[in-house]
Design a protein around this motif. Structure first.
Motif, PDB file in Angstrom:
ATOM      1  N   LYS A  95       2.656  11.205 -10.531  1.00 48.78           N
ATOM      2  CA  LYS A  95       1.403  11.920 -10.759  1.00 48.78           C
ATOM      3  C   LYS A  95       1.677  13.388 -11.076  1.00 48.78           C
ATOM      4  O   LYS A  95       2.509  14.032 -10.459  1.00 48.78           O
ATOM      5  CB  LYS A  95       0.513  11.816  -9.521  1.00 48.78           C
ATOM      6  CG  LYS A  95      -0.870  12.421  -9.715  1.00 48.78           C
ATOM      7  CD  LYS A  95      -1.707  12.243  -8.452  1.00 48.78           C
ATOM      8  CE  LYS A  95      -3.093  12.838  -8.641  1.00 48.78           C
ATOM      9  NZ  LYS A  95      -3.935  12.686  -7.420  1.00 48.78           N
ATOM     10  N   SER A 142       6.520  11.034   6.453  1.00 47.14           N
ATOM     11  CA  SER A 142       5.276  10.328   6.806  1.00 47.14           C
ATOM     12  C   SER A 142       4.787  10.753   8.182  1.00 47.14           C
ATOM     13  O   SER A 142       4.250   9.943   8.939  1.00 47.14           O
ATOM     14  CB  SER A 142       5.508   8.816   6.771  1.00 47.14           C
ATOM     15  OG  SER A 142       5.954   8.387   5.509  1.00 47.14           O
ATOM     16  N   TRP A 200       2.889   1.586  -3.319  1.00 48.80           N
ATOM     17  CA  TRP A 200       2.045   2.036  -4.434  1.00 48.80           C
ATOM     18  C   TRP A 200       1.694   3.514  -4.286  1.00 48.80           C
ATOM     19  O   TRP A 200       1.642   4.246  -5.266  1.00 48.80           O
ATOM     20  CB  TRP A 200       0.779   1.187  -4.496  1.00 48.80           C
ATOM     21  CG  TRP A 200      -0.151   1.612  -5.589  1.00 48.80           C
ATOM     22  CD1 TRP A 200      -1.352   2.239  -5.476  1.00 48.80           C
ATOM     23  CD2 TRP A 200       0.072   1.484  -7.004  1.00 48.80           C
ATOM     24  NE1 TRP A 200      -1.889   2.507  -6.708  1.00 48.80           N
ATOM     25  CE2 TRP A 200      -1.040   2.049  -7.663  1.00 48.80           C
ATOM     26  CE3 TRP A 200       1.117   0.925  -7.759  1.00 48.80           C
ATOM     27  CZ2 TRP A 200      -1.134   2.068  -9.056  1.00 48.80           C
ATOM     28  CZ3 TRP A 200       1.007   0.965  -9.149  1.00 48.80           C
ATOM     29  CH2 TRP A 200      -0.097   1.519  -9.777  1.00 48.80           C
ATOM     30  N   ARG A 201       1.487   3.956  -3.053  1.00 50.04           N
ATOM     31  CA  ARG A 201       1.211   5.372  -2.808  1.00 50.04           C
ATOM     32  C   ARG A 201       2.386   6.233  -3.254  1.00 50.04           C
ATOM     33  O   ARG A 201       2.197   7.269  -3.916  1.00 50.04           O
ATOM     34  CB  ARG A 201       0.943   5.592  -1.314  1.00 50.04           C
ATOM     35  CG  ARG A 201       0.675   7.041  -0.926  1.00 50.04           C
ATOM     36  CD  ARG A 201       0.974   7.286   0.533  1.00 50.04           C
ATOM     37  NE  ARG A 201       2.396   7.117   0.841  1.00 50.04           N
ATOM     38  CZ  ARG A 201       2.923   7.349   2.042  1.00 50.04           C
ATOM     39  NH1 ARG A 201       2.158   7.734   3.039  1.00 50.04           N
ATOM     40  NH2 ARG A 201       4.224   7.178   2.247  1.00 50.04           N
ATOM     41  N   ASP A 202       3.596   5.814  -2.906  1.00 49.94           N
ATOM     42  CA  ASP A 202       4.789   6.582  -3.269  1.00 49.94           C
ATOM     43  C   ASP A 202       5.012   6.594  -4.774  1.00 49.94           C
ATOM     44  O   ASP A 202       5.448   7.605  -5.345  1.00 49.94           O
ATOM     45  CB  ASP A 202       6.017   6.023  -2.558  1.00 49.94           C
ATOM     46  CG  ASP A 202       5.965   6.246  -1.056  1.00 49.94           C
ATOM     47  OD1 ASP A 202       5.196   7.117  -0.626  1.00 49.94           O
ATOM     48  OD2 ASP A 202       6.693   5.541  -0.327  1.00 49.94           O
ATOM     49  N   SER A 249       9.401   0.172   2.495  1.00 48.33           N
ATOM     50  CA  SER A 249       8.492   0.385   1.362  1.00 48.33           C
ATOM     51  C   SER A 249       9.020   1.476   0.431  1.00 48.33           C
ATOM     52  O   SER A 249       8.815   1.411  -0.784  1.00 48.33           O
ATOM     53  CB  SER A 249       7.095   0.757   1.865  1.00 48.33           C
ATOM     54  OG  SER A 249       7.109   1.987   2.570  1.00 48.33           O
ATOM     55  N   SER A 250       9.721   2.475   0.997  1.00 49.55           N
ATOM     56  CA  SER A 250      10.294   3.525   0.146  1.00 49.55           C
ATOM     57  C   SER A 250      11.397   2.969  -0.745  1.00 49.55           C
ATOM     58  O   SER A 250      11.595   3.438  -1.878  1.00 49.55           O
ATOM     59  CB  SER A 250      10.835   4.669   1.015  1.00 49.55           C
ATOM     60  OG  SER A 250      11.982   4.259   1.748  1.00 49.55           O
ATOM     61  N   LEU A 305       1.017  10.091   9.056  1.00 45.05           N
ATOM     62  CA  LEU A 305       0.718   8.675   9.254  1.00 45.05           C
ATOM     63  C   LEU A 305       1.227   8.184  10.600  1.00 45.05           C
ATOM     64  O   LEU A 305       0.544   7.431  11.304  1.00 45.05           O
ATOM     65  CB  LEU A 305       1.335   7.853   8.119  1.00 45.05           C
ATOM     66  CG  LEU A 305       1.051   6.351   8.106  1.00 45.05           C
ATOM     67  CD1 LEU A 305      -0.435   6.091   7.998  1.00 45.05           C
ATOM     68  CD2 LEU A 305       1.809   5.678   6.969  1.00 45.05           C
ATOM     69  N   ALA A 311       2.638   6.390  -7.061  1.00 42.18           N
ATOM     70  CA  ALA A 311       1.617   7.275  -7.619  1.00 42.18           C
ATOM     71  C   ALA A 311       1.973   8.739  -7.411  1.00 42.18           C
ATOM     72  O   ALA A 311       1.817   9.571  -8.313  1.00 42.18           O
ATOM     73  CB  ALA A 311       0.260   6.960  -6.977  1.00 42.18           C
ATOM     74  N   VAL A 312       2.501   9.057  -6.220  1.00 46.08           N
ATOM     75  CA  VAL A 312       2.881  10.444  -5.936  1.00 46.08           C
ATOM     76  C   VAL A 312       4.056  10.871  -6.799  1.00 46.08           C
ATOM     77  O   VAL A 312       4.117  12.007  -7.284  1.00 46.08           O
ATOM     78  CB  VAL A 312       3.225  10.599  -4.440  1.00 46.08           C
ATOM     79  CG1 VAL A 312       3.869  11.951  -4.170  1.00 46.08           C
ATOM     80  CG2 VAL A 312       1.974  10.432  -3.591  1.00 46.08           C
ATOM     81  N   VAL A 330       0.825  -1.209   0.000  1.00 44.56           N
ATOM     82  CA  VAL A 330       0.000   0.000   0.000  1.00 44.56           C
ATOM     83  C   VAL A 330       0.859   1.259   0.000  1.00 44.56           C
ATOM     84  O   VAL A 330       0.639   2.186  -0.792  1.00 44.56           O
ATOM     85  CB  VAL A 330      -0.950  -0.001   1.218  1.00 44.56           C
ATOM     86  CG1 VAL A 330      -1.680   1.333   1.333  1.00 44.56           C
ATOM     87  CG2 VAL A 330      -1.957  -1.148   1.116  1.00 44.56           C
ATOM     88  N   LEU A 331       1.857   1.302   0.885  1.00 47.62           N
ATOM     89  CA  LEU A 331       2.714   2.480   0.970  1.00 47.62           C
ATOM     90  C   LEU A 331       3.600   2.627  -0.264  1.00 47.62           C
ATOM     91  O   LEU A 331       3.835   3.744  -0.739  1.00 47.62           O
ATOM     92  CB  LEU A 331       3.584   2.401   2.231  1.00 47.62           C
ATOM     93  CG  LEU A 331       2.850   2.496   3.565  1.00 47.62           C
ATOM     94  CD1 LEU A 331       3.831   2.393   4.726  1.00 47.62           C
ATOM     95  CD2 LEU A 331       2.061   3.784   3.664  1.00 47.62           C
TER      96      LEU A 331
END
Length: 276
Positions: free
Chosen positions: A42, A108, A34-36, A125-126, A111, A38-39, A31-32
């Motif tokens: 994007k 983060s 994929w968030r990074d 995750s990074s 969070l 996308a950011v 999850v984290l």
């Protein structure tokens, strides 16, 4: 009727329970990450194209400086641009992973202040995100091999092992730096300097054989020396005896920093919410 299982995460748990919690929260890595991703891409003009341009342009510059001007390619049987790019791949992975993981906790804050979970998930995750840029860059390497009609040997089978070594090499110092960055915000200015210096003291634009024999042992104390040599060996071939010493030294240093990094991170993570 099967009873529901409840997972309780709290600070100060035993090491065994901590690693069990990490496994139970394994989906949070995805999850984290994929968030990074996308950011990162994007609302960008170049998007994924930047991940192609950066290593390619760096390879061109290094090829011109070290290959054409310094004439370090005179004794090489392999196209010098391939030598440079094979060394650039692990370095780019390492530098991006180190930079991202070092700033991951500070980035983060929201969070961390809202809910408790094993904080180790954030820097790991990074680093996973940097795999995206790595595989995009690897497509350039494949294209270059096709262009030069260069076929890798069976050594390429060892490449996943060396990729894991890069991951571990960036994770250890990354954990150490991210804890220091939480407590001393000046480290955000130190990290880019470390990465920049590391580029020039690592055999990215030249082969490790360019270093005089009497300095080889000291030079190998840079863990990226053994990893870059190993990448070139697995992709371009060569004699294993030429990289054996530097690879063993790199492995020892990686394990040492991984042990130090995880230990210091575990010691400090309970105070992250207060310091941030």
């Amino acid at each position: 009727m099967k009873q529901k299982e409840y997972l309780i995460i709290e600070n100060g748990v035993t090491d065994k329970q901590y690693w069990i919690n990490l496994w139970k929260f394994r989906e949070l890595f995805y999850v984290l990450a994929w968030r990074d991703v996308a950011v990162r891409y994007k609302q960008t003009v170049l998007g994924i194209l930047w991940a192609l341009m950066r290593p390619f342009l760096t390879m061109v510059v290094f090829t011109v400086i070290f290959g054409k001007i310094a004439k370090l390619d005179s004794d090489s049987q392999v196209p010098y641009s391939l030598i440079v790019f094979a060394g650039l791949l692990p370095w780019q992975f390492f530098s991006s992973a180190l930079s991202d993981s070092s700033n991951s906790i500070v980035g983060s804050t929201n969070l961390i202040n809202k809910v408790f979970f094993p904080r180790l998930i954030i820097p790991v995750s990074s680093i996973i995100v940097t795999f995206v840029d790595f595989f995009v860059s690897f497509l350039i390497l494949i294209s270059m091999m096709i262009w030069y009609s260069f076929l890798p040997s069976w050594h390429i089978l060892f490449l996943p092992i060396f990729i894991l070594m890069v991951f571990a090499a960036s994770l250890g110092p990354g954990l150490l730096l991210t804890t220091l960055n939480v407590k001393y915000r000046d480290f955000r200015y130190v990290i880019p300097f470390i990465v920049q210096i590391g580029l020039y003291i690592s055999p990215v634009g030249f082969g490790a054989t360019a270093i005089p024999e009497k300095w080889q042992l000291i030079y190998s104390l840079n863990p990226m020396v053994g990893i870059i040599n190993a990448f070139r060996w697995s992709i371009l071939g060569g004699d294993l005896s030429d990289i054996y010493q530097s690879l063993i030294i790199s492995l020892i240093i990686i394990i040492f920093f991984l042990w130090i990094g995880i230990g210091h991170f575990r010691k400090m993570e309970k105070s992250f919410a207060d310091l941030i």
